[in-house]
Design an enzyme around this catalytic site. Structure first.
Site, PDB file in Angstrom:
ATOM      1  CB  ALA A 256       9.260  30.678 -10.180  1.00  0.00           C
ATOM      2  CG  ASP A 257      14.760  27.699 -10.739  1.00  0.00           C
ATOM      3  OD1 ASP A 257      15.968  27.955 -10.801  1.00  0.00           O
ATOM      4  OD2 ASP A 257      14.212  27.273  -9.713  1.00  0.00           O
TER       5      ASP A 257
END
EC number: 5.3.1.23
Length: 380
Positions: A256-257
């Site tokens: 995930a960013d």
């Protein structure tokens, strides 16, 4: 520049006063470490994706500041006598680094944390030398925390998958983009979970997507899987649904960013359609990320800024810059998409696993990660 890759894969090599990054644009053809010793070099390395992955971006940014801070200390620069000037200098550097990639929350959290610490140093009458030393110490602490967090993510994630497949020693998993040692200081997040499944002798096979248009899966994840001798297969992004239909896939694990409080998750473009297909085929879909990737101030994914990248990533061959498609065709190239929380089976973090809550009145599944974090920390 150096071109040796050791027994342990490292995207970032740091000793006090020295920082090198593995140029990931060249993998797997070449392995070249590039010196990063100025803010501008770090800015371009991050923006041009020589280094990528939300944790690694933040680490490279702050370690660059540490290198520059060390240069000031070693030169005994006259600027050290002026604490306000030192604060102004490093705040400007932080602002510049924040402009490099707009989606990765880790970078913005690091920038905010460092700015707060610099401000507190001024309020407590720290000297310029003390502020510079603080920057070095805090950057190195962030680097060490990343290693510890990745190990915890990998451990709890692999344990959770094993516990939900108690009779299986032949797990098959899929991952997307690159979330391994090349995206962090060590181990990785989603790929770290896969590494630990292999270490625990329960992994039969790992599948990875090519991850168009930048091919992080084909260039980087495939390389890491082969490097670690993990049984693996590369597939086209468009083959995911057919893979789910024809092979028994036990879990999907992605990185995930940025994650919102409600669980909506921004990750590399292509993640959303994998999650939709996983839901259709009844396959659990997990997100592995340090809790620092969770932005509790964002209520939902509608508030996430999505980076749009150059059309040349789609229209041109990367190796020779030759145009691959017809002129005058419109191009849309978002770097990320947002997977809605209802598609996510759980989050693997450094403080544990988060699975959906159930509304007492409606029975609907939902996440409230701020509340869930508080409850988790009470239990520890």
């Amino acid at each position: 520049m150096s071109s040796s890759v050791g027994a342990t894969l490292e995207a970032i090599k740091y000793t006090r006063g020295s920082l090198e990054i593995l140029d990931q644009l060249l993998i797997p053809k070449s392995f070249i470490y590039e010196v990063v010793d100025t803010t501008e070099k770090a800015f371009h390395a991050i923006r041009d994706m020589k280094v990528r992955g939300a944790p690694a971006i933040a680490i490279v940014a702050v370690l660059t500041l540490a290198v520059e801070a060390n240069q000031l200390l070693q030169s005994n620069d006259a600027l050290l006598a002026d604490a306000s000037a030192i604060a102004k200098l490093f705040n400007e550097k932080l602002d510049r680094l924040a402009e490099s990639r707009p989606t990765a929350v880790n970078l913005f959290q690091a920038v905010g944390d460092f700015k707060n610490k610099i401000a507190q140093s001024l309020e407590t009458n720290k000297t310029g030398t003390e502020i510079v030393q603080l920057i070095i110490d805090e950057a190195e602490a962030l680097m060490n925390r990343d290693i510890e967090e990745n190990a915890k993510i990998s451990e709890c994630g692999s344990d959770h998958i094993i516990s939900t497949n108690p009779s299986s020693t032949t797990l098959k998993v899929l991952t997307h983009c690159n979330t391994g040692a090349l995206a962090t200081m060590k181990y990785g997040t989603a790929l770290g979970v896969i590494r630990f499944l292999q270490k625990k002798n329960v992994l039969e096979h790992a599948f990875c997507t090519e991850t168009r248009p930048y091919n992080q899966g084909a260039r980087l994840t495939a390389f890491e899987l082969v490097y670690e001798k993990i049984p693996s297969t590369l597939i086209c992004d468009s083959a995911v649904s057919y893979l789910f239909k024809t092979k028994k896939i036990d879990a999907i694990i992605v990185g995930a960013d940025r994650v919102c409080n409600n669980g909506d998750t921004a990750n590399k473009i292509g993640t959303y359609h994998i999650a939709v297909s996983a839901k259709h085929h009844g396959i659990p879909f997990y997100v592995a990320a340090p809790f620092t990737s969770i932005d509790l101030t964002l209520a939902s994914g509608d508030l996430i800024t999505i980076e749009e990248r150059s059309e040349k990533e789609i229209t041109h061959y990367r190796n020779n810059d030759e145009r691959a498609v017809v002129e005058n065709i419109g191009v849309w190239n978002p770097g990320f998409d947002v997977t809605t929380a209802d598609l996510i089976s759980g989050f693997f973090t450094d403080i544990g696993v988060f699975t959906p809550l159930t509304c007492a009145t409606t029975g609907k599944k939902y996440y409230d990660l701020k509340t869930q974090q508080a409850e988790k920390l009470k239990q520890q």
